[in-house]
Design an enzyme around this catalytic site. Structure first.
Site, PDB file in Angstrom:
ATOM      1  N   GLU A  21      -9.952  -1.562   5.438  1.00 13.55           N
ATOM      2  CA  GLU A  21     -10.749  -1.105   6.520  1.00 13.55           C
ATOM      3  C   GLU A  21     -11.892  -1.864   6.842  1.00 13.55           C
ATOM      4  OE1 GLU A  21      -9.014   0.516   8.631  1.00 13.55           O
ATOM      5  OE2 GLU A  21      -8.228   2.472   7.995  1.00 13.55           O
ATOM      6  N   HIS A  29      -7.732  -4.669  10.056  1.00 14.69           N
ATOM      7  CA  HIS A  29      -7.584  -4.569   8.644  1.00 14.69           C
ATOM      8  C   HIS A  29      -6.375  -5.044   8.605  1.00 14.69           C
ATOM      9  CE1 HIS A  29      -5.271  -0.906  10.411  1.00 14.69           C
ATOM     10  NE2 HIS A  29      -4.446  -1.129   9.497  1.00 14.69           N
ATOM     11  N   ASP A  89      -8.132  -2.841  14.429  1.00 12.01           N
ATOM     12  CA  ASP A  89      -9.554  -3.011  14.377  1.00 12.01           C
ATOM     13  C   ASP A  89      -9.688  -4.408  13.220  1.00 12.01           C
ATOM     14  OD1 ASP A  89      -8.172  -1.951  11.891  1.00 12.01           O
ATOM     15  OD2 ASP A  89      -9.787  -0.273  11.675  1.00 12.01           O
ATOM     16  N   ASP A  94       0.930  -1.053  -0.184  1.00 12.76           N
ATOM     17  CA  ASP A  94       0.129   0.050   0.029  1.00 12.76           C
ATOM     18  C   ASP A  94       0.715   1.192  -0.096  1.00 12.76           C
ATOM     19  OD1 ASP A  94       1.001  -0.434   2.655  1.00 12.76           O
ATOM     20  OD2 ASP A  94      -1.146  -1.305   3.133  1.00 12.76           O
TER      21      ASP A  94
END
Length: 259
Positions: A142, A137, A135, A66
């Site tokens: 996400e 991801h 979380d 990314d």
């Protein structure tokens, strides 16, 4: 999904062994490189082995997962800069053999399509290194990300920006709001996925990743459907796993199993 619970200081060496075995089979292997704190011990261990002459990455290539959108070229927090400093500059992997999505492009959708095409032309990723966010991801997919998603622009959650502010001198306002990231569908095409998580802060995400329901609310859970995933965690990250004793038992007897 194989879960290996071990000391944090052993994880780098164990993953380096996986990479060494891959390079022995396929010298021109394609690696998937992640940034962040989770892979650092891996890069240290691989760099030491390359320096000792145990194996070479001279014929390998790599793709980064990314990139932030809008950071200038050479920004110290840009993932191309980070991966160059943390790994590429320390091994014999040619700089030009490492590609990532272009977060500075004026045509972000076009940059994502070009990146996907580059992975395809390379024959796909042989071994993808991943971390996981608090979380759930993976890469920058996400919660709510489509399981079929490809490389695309994404908006980062406030939680992810808070987590990453430590790389921006603690200033959350300096963390970009947007990124380009491999999609979950892209990641799932890697032949072998190696995910690393350490520390109590990752325990909830690891619990869902390994033992929870497959849900877009916890994106990493899609890896339960991958045919070859190895999860390396320390005791703290494994502290919420109900089957932790079983995972330790199976790893202790791993040498008896032929994949």
């Amino acid at each position: 999904m194989e879960v290996i619970i071990t000391r944090e200081d052993q994880i780098g060496e164990l993953v380096a062994e996986e990479i060494a075995a891959l390079i022995a089979r396929k010298p021109n292997a394609v690696l998937g490189l992640a940034t962040g704190s989770s892979p650092l011990r891996i890069y240290d261990a691989v760099a030491a082995r390359v320096a000792s002459g145990e194996f070479s990455l001279a014929h390998a290539s790599a793709f980064t997962l990314d990139e932030y959108v809008g950071l200038p070229d050479g920004h110290p927090c840009g993932y191309r800069t980070v991966i160059e400093e943390d790994f590429v500059s320390r091994v014999d992997l040619p700089t030009e053999a490492v590609q990532g999505p272009d977060g500075g492009s004026s045509d972000l959708d076009g940059a994502c399509a070009s990146y996907e095409e580059a992975i395809r032309k390379a024959g796909g990723v042989d071994l993808q290194i991943l971390g996981i966010g608090t979380d759930g991801h993976i890469a920058f997919n996400e919660p709510g990300s489509s399981f079929a998603s490809r490389t695309r622009p994404k908006t980062l959650t406030a939680q992810t920006r808070r987590d990453n502010a430590r790389f921006f001198d603690g200033n959350i306002d300096a963390v970009p709001v947007h990124c380009l990231t491999q999609g979950l569908g892209t990641i799932m095409e890697a032949r072998h996925v190696v995910l690393v998580a350490t520390g109590e802060g990752k325990a909830e995400a690891v619990k869902h990743l390994v033992e929870g329901a497959v849900s877009a609310f916890w994106p990493g859970t899609i890896l339960q459907h991958h045919p070859h995933v190895t999860v390396f965690v320390d005791d703290a990250a494994a502290s919420k796993l109900q089957l932790a004793d079983y995972y330790r038992h199976t790893y202790a007897h791993r040498h008896l199993v032929t994949r």
